[in-house]
Design an enzyme around this catalytic site. Structure first.
Site, short mmCIF file in Angstrom:
data_model
loop_
_atom_site.label_atom_id
_atom_site.label_comp_id
_atom_site.label_asym_id
_atom_site.label_seq_id
_atom_site.Cartn_x
_atom_site.Cartn_y
_atom_site.Cartn_z
N ASP A 117 0.80 -1.23 0.00
CA ASP A 117 0.00 0.00 0.00
C ASP A 117 0.83 1.27 0.00
O ASP A 117 0.28 2.36 -0.27
CB ASP A 117 -0.92 0.03 1.22
CG ASP A 117 -1.99 -1.05 1.17
OD1 ASP A 117 -2.60 -1.21 0.11
OD2 ASP A 117 -2.18 -1.75 2.19
N THR A 151 8.19 10.11 7.69
CA THR A 151 8.32 10.53 9.08
C THR A 151 9.77 10.81 9.47
O THR A 151 10.67 10.02 9.16
CB THR A 151 7.75 9.47 10.01
OG1 THR A 151 6.39 9.20 9.63
CG2 THR A 151 7.77 9.92 11.45
N SER A 157 4.44 14.32 12.79
CA SER A 157 3.05 14.50 12.38
C SER A 157 2.86 15.70 11.46
O SER A 157 1.77 16.20 11.31
CB SER A 157 2.15 14.66 13.61
OG SER A 157 2.09 13.46 14.34
N THR A 183 8.20 1.57 8.52
CA THR A 183 7.87 0.16 8.41
C THR A 183 8.61 -0.45 7.23
O THR A 183 8.58 0.09 6.12
CB THR A 183 6.36 -0.03 8.23
OG1 THR A 183 5.67 0.63 9.30
CG2 THR A 183 5.99 -1.50 8.23
N ARG A 271 -5.46 5.54 4.89
CA ARG A 271 -6.36 5.66 6.04
C ARG A 271 -7.56 4.72 5.92
O ARG A 271 -8.04 4.19 6.94
CB ARG A 271 -6.79 7.11 6.19
CG ARG A 271 -5.64 7.98 6.68
CD ARG A 271 -5.89 9.46 6.53
NE ARG A 271 -4.72 10.22 7.03
CZ ARG A 271 -4.56 11.52 6.89
NH1 ARG A 271 -5.47 12.23 6.24
NH2 ARG A 271 -3.48 12.11 7.37
N ARG A 392 -12.39 21.03 10.18
CA ARG A 392 -12.20 22.01 9.12
C ARG A 392 -13.16 21.76 7.96
O ARG A 392 -13.57 22.71 7.29
CB ARG A 392 -10.75 21.96 8.63
CG ARG A 392 -9.76 22.50 9.65
CD ARG A 392 -8.38 22.61 9.07
NE ARG A 392 -7.47 23.21 10.02
CZ ARG A 392 -6.41 23.92 9.70
NH1 ARG A 392 -6.13 24.11 8.41
NH2 ARG A 392 -5.63 24.43 10.62
#
Length: 396
Positions: A117, A151, A157, A183, A271, A392
């Site tokens: 993915d 990251t 974040s 990962t 997500r 938002r």
């Protein structure tokens, strides 16, 4: 691999090149998908289930599992047959995600999932034809392991806060910087790396994606221990003057500076996958917890969580439906990711408590599930960021 305010406030950017999505509107799981589910579940039963407890104790699993998964066709459901895939069918890919989640090792499922993915899918989705030819078929076969590196130690974040730099050189680019919590990072053959290629553009506007290979001089990495996902090869990556030719810029020269919109676009699929996986984990944990639960109070709490799991499943499938129809699903995907991942943690906590002393034993699968579930509300966008995105979207 998460983002804060720039997710919803970024200025419009030129579209990122990618192959067309030819998936039809989602109508649920068809008989063909259920046949695939049976095959993948059997693959997990044969290749993973007999070994998973030993792998968890060792904190590792054999790298050969990628090749076994590739041979079984687990990695190709978002790629056309001409490139070695199974044909573009995102629903089939979700079936694979669900059944891998059912192996009771978050690290194994995460490693195989990140490979299909993130790393390889970025190359397929945003790469040039030559880049797809070079790196996608080996990834689908599982002979090459891939990862995505966004990251950083100081920008966990905030994608717009990436500081790894890509300086222009006479024959290409030079990468310097570091990544963390990647990962597959410590054993990947191919890594898609987000780097700041135009610092003058400011924040996310100057971000590009590059392909780094394991043998590139100046590229080093090490594995880091984690609370959950203990079989996952989570890594810290370092880039010290890594020289890359122009053909390592993902998407080609016209995509320089377009890394941020690419990451944002793929976040929606990432997500959705996390939400669907969290619902499957909640299902499995509830099923096991019912067999260990003691007392009417525990039964009532598990029943309440079972109802919440059904609600999370419905919301996740609604997000899938919108995504497959090509509609703007940022709000629904963010809701589904937040609700499902937070719920999975609460289900695991309740299951451990319901099982009494046995649930907290290190060798107990409920204890492992709780550790593994803790990553859900963090990876792919924290729960706080998901709620900010949703707020938002309502003008709050």
């Amino acid at each position: 691999m998460t983002s804060t305010a720039p997710e919803t406030g970024a200025a419009a950017a030129p579209p990122v090149a990618e192959p067309p999505v030819i998936d039809p509107p989602w109508e649920g799981y068809t008989p063909a998908h259920e046949e695939l589910r049976t095959r993948v579940r059997e693959w997990v039963r044969v290749h993973v289930a007999p070994h998973v407890d030993a792998w968890e104790r060792a904190g590792d699993f054999p790298r050969e599992l990628f090749a076994a998964a590739g041979e079984a066709g687990l990695f190709g459901h978002k790629v056309p047959v001409a490139f070695g895939g199974q044909g573009v069918d995102f629903t089939a890919d979700l079936v694979v995600t669900e059944e891998l989640t059912g192996c009771w090792s978050g690290g194994v499922a995460a490693a195989l999932g990140a490979h299909k993915d993130l790393g390889s899918y970025y190359i397929w989705r945003f790469g040039t034809p030559a880049q797809r030819e070079r790196w996608v078929p080996p990834a689908l076969r599982g002979s090459s392991v891939t990862a995505l590196a966004v990251t950083e130690p100081g920008a966990g974040s905030d994608v717009a806060g990436v500081r790894t730099s890509a300086a222009r050189a006479a024959d290409g680019w030079v990468l310097d910087g570091a990544k963390t919590f990647i990962t597959n990072g410590s054993w990947a053959d191919v890594v898609v790396v987000a780097a700041l290629s135009d610092p003058e553009a400011g924040g996310h506007h100057g971000l590009s994606l590059f392909v780094v290979e394991a043998g590139d001089p100046g590229f080093s990495r090490r594995r880091v221990p984690t609370l959950g996902w203990r079989t996952s090869h989570t890594g810290e990556l370092a880039f010290a003057g890594v020289e890359l030719a122009d053909d390592r810029l993902l998407g080609g020269p016209e995509q320089a500076g377009q890394g941020f919109p690419a990451i944002m676009r793929n976040f929606q699929w990432e997500r959705i996958v996390l939400a669907v996986a969290a619902v499957r984990q909640a299902d499995d944990v509830l099923d096991l917890a019912r067999r260990h639960a003691r007392g009417e109070g525990a039964h009532a709490r598990l029943a309440d969580l079972a109802a919440e799991t059904e609600a999370a499943r419905s919301l996740a499938r609604h997000a899938v439906r919108l995504h497959h129809a090509g509609r703007d699903a940022v709000r629904e995907v963010s809701m589904a990711k937040w609700l499902a991942c937070d719920l999975a943690v609460r289900v695991c906590e309740a299951a451990v408590e319901a099982a009494g002393w046995d649930g907290g034993l290190a060798q107990h699968r409920l204890e492992r599930a709780l550790r593994d579930a803790r990553l859900g509300p963090i990876g792919g966008g924290t729960s706080e960021i998901m709620l900010e995105v949703v707020g938002r979207s309502y003008g709050l």
